[in-house]
Scaffold this active site. Structure first.
Site, mmCIF file in Angstrom:
data_model
loop_
_atom_site.group_PDB
_atom_site.id
_atom_site.type_symbol
_atom_site.label_atom_id
_atom_site.label_comp_id
_atom_site.label_asym_id
_atom_site.label_seq_id
_atom_site.Cartn_x
_atom_site.Cartn_y
_atom_site.Cartn_z
ATOM 1 N N VAL A 196 0.591 -0.956 0.039
ATOM 2 C CA VAL A 196 0.069 -0.001 0.104
ATOM 3 C C VAL A 196 0.740 1.298 -0.384
ATOM 4 O O VAL A 196 1.586 1.404 0.956
ATOM 5 C CB VAL A 196 -1.138 -0.197 1.317
ATOM 6 N N ALA B 56 4.583 3.693 2.399
ATOM 7 C CA ALA B 56 4.656 3.482 2.458
ATOM 8 C C ALA B 56 4.491 2.264 3.344
ATOM 9 O O ALA B 56 4.742 2.133 4.122
ATOM 10 C CB ALA B 56 4.822 2.291 1.186
ATOM 11 N N LYS B 57 3.536 0.526 3.306
ATOM 12 C CA LYS B 57 3.834 -0.500 3.722
ATOM 13 C C LYS B 57 3.516 -1.499 3.013
ATOM 14 O O LYS B 57 2.432 -1.801 1.535
ATOM 15 C CB LYS B 57 2.806 -0.360 5.565
ATOM 16 N N GLY B 58 4.315 -3.040 3.314
ATOM 17 C CA GLY B 58 3.522 -3.987 2.640
ATOM 18 C C GLY B 58 3.396 -4.775 3.414
ATOM 19 O O GLY B 58 4.244 -5.092 4.790
#
Ligand code: NAD
Length: 437
Positions: A74, A119-121
């Protein structure tokens, strides 16, 4: 559950119901927006991520069967620069949690003055159940599935819960194989041998302890009873991973007494103080704290309720909630983890005068040194650990001061103050760039 304050039909309707972390992040943003009288059009845009990708990640398990995991990346906001944020392997990861974590990354990068977005995943998987080969296959296939939205100029992942430098090496290798040449800048938190930065592995835990020292000094200077960080200071650390273990070691090196640390199974407690180097050795050998001989075994709930000066939640989100907050006795809570305190618990702690060092300030050391790693990689010029730590200390000191100044001028809670500090810079940048088309 509170009502979703966002417009109906936006991406937020999908995210609102699924994770406490996203809901808390939006509610805390709303509180900051109201306090700072933020332009409502900017607030509306900040409540939802810019882009969210869901991928299926099929791998062959060691027993020969195929299993398909769900993965996410994201990107919340990229006004200030490329996206930046970790990759989490955890059985409860979902799109909404990743979106909330990406939002926190946006405000964190902005607060500490980096030219990076949030962001992040993550992958919904229990990393403790994967063999090394399975973890490698999962990481590589995930990298391929998200490769169209990551890259040194687009979005740069890093380690988070359940991943480490080895996962970053696999990601870097997979991305580079696909392009045909080495691209170390696609990830940070890499091993030193392939372009990592000295001091990155320790940076988050080290930054946590810098902020605790600043908080203790601030309390003393403002006539508030608080610890001095010496042999009389007691500390409990929830989560003995990459952040918690380093924070425990660093604060113990300053002379404080770390009386308890824990992992996902439970914790170890010794009233006289733990020898953290010895606990780390035991953990490395046994992969659990259970059975450590120089302490009693306690539950995570008991650890959070210990009567200590400093509590460092450094595991996962939502551990101090409305249900257990009344038992929490610490004078300072340093949010090493992202979102460990829910909004209702936060108000309770603040009304009792507990000094809360908010996540986006407290654990920002990791992204600061990730930024240094990215810069060193672009220049192919690497710094000494002394230089890295000196620059980190300066950035953390400035960010702490910025948040305290805002807290004093707005007379608000620390969490709101940190968010205002992050949102203020971003707001100005968003207004300058305008809305396309
Ligand atoms: P990690 O995987 O290295 O360690 C997590 C620790 O928490 C482990 O000891 C694990 O056993 C424990 N844990 C997991 N679930 C738990 C539960 N339900 N109850 C108690 N303990 C539990 O992860 P990490 O990188 O140290 O990250 C910890 C937190 O810090 C996360 O919130 C992460 O987002 C945040 N953070 C990490 C970094 C970084 O550089 N690694 C930077 C900023 C913020």
């Amino acid at each position: 559950m509170s009502a979703n304050p966002n417009s109906e039909g936006s991406l937020s309707s999908h995210l609102w119901d699924t994770s406490d972390l996203y809901r808390n992040a939006v509610m805390q943003l709303q509180e900051a927006a109201t306090t700072m009288k933020l332009d409502p059009n900017i607030a509306e845009r900040l409540k939802v991520p810019k882009r969210a990708l869901i991928v299926s990640v099929p791998i062959r398990l060691d027993d020969g069967s195929i299993r398909v995991f769900e993965g996410y990346r994201v990107q919340h906001n990229m006004t200030l620069g490329p996206g930046k944020g970790g990759i989490r392997f955890h059985p409860e990861v979902n799109l909404s949690e990743v979106a909330g974590l990406a939002m926190l990354m946006t405000f964190k990068c902005s607060l500490v003055g980096l030219p990076l977005g949030g962001a992040k995943g993550g992958i919904r998987v229990d990393p403790n159940k994967l063999s090394r080969q399975e973890a490698q296959a999962l990481t590589r296939r995930y990298t391929t599935e998200i490769n169209m939205i990551i890259g040194p100029d687009k979005d740069i992942p890093a380690p988070d819960v359940g991943t480490d430098a080895q996962h970053m090496a696999w990601m870097m290798d997979t991305f580079s194989q696909e392009k045909g040449f080495a691209i170390p800048g696609v990830v940070t938190g890499k091993p030193i041998e392939i372009g990592g930065s000295l001091g990155r592995a320790e940076s988050t835990g080290r930054g946590v302890v810098y902020t605790i020292q600043h908080a203790a000094k601030w309390m003393a200077a403002h006539g508030r009873p608080g610890p001095k960080i010496d042999a009389t200071t007691t500390v409990a650390v929830h989560g003995f991973g990459k952040v918690g273990a380093v924070a425990a070691q660093e604060i113990s090196d300053l002379g404080a007494k770390v009386v308890a640390v824990s992992d996902y199974i439970g914790g170890v407690y010794n009233k006289a103080g733990l020898n953290i180097a010895d606990v780390s050795k035991y953990m490395a050998k046994n992969r659990t704290l259970k059975g450590y001989p120089e302490a009693d075994f306690i539950s995570n709930e008991d650890l959070l309720a210990l009567d200590v000066d400093v509590l460092i939640p450094a595991a996962i989100d939502g551990v101090i909630t409305g249900a257990n907050v009344s038992k929490v006795k610490a004078r300072i809570i340093a949010e090493g983890a992202n979102g460990p305190i829910t909004t209702d618990a936060l108000h309770d702690l603040e009304s009792r005068g507990v000094f809360i060092i908010p996540d986006i300030l407290c654990n920002a050391g990791g992204v600061v040194v990730s930024y240094f790693e990215w810069v060193q990689g672009i220049q192919n010029f690497f710094w000494s650990e002394r230089e890295v730590n000196a620059q980190l200390a300066e950035v953390m000191a400035n960010a702490f001061k910025k948040v305290m100044d805002i807290q004093v001028s707005y007379k608000c809670g620390m969490k709101t103050a940190a968010l205002i500090a992050g949102v203020d810079r971003l707001n100005r940048a968003m207004l300058l760039r305008g809305l396309f088309p």
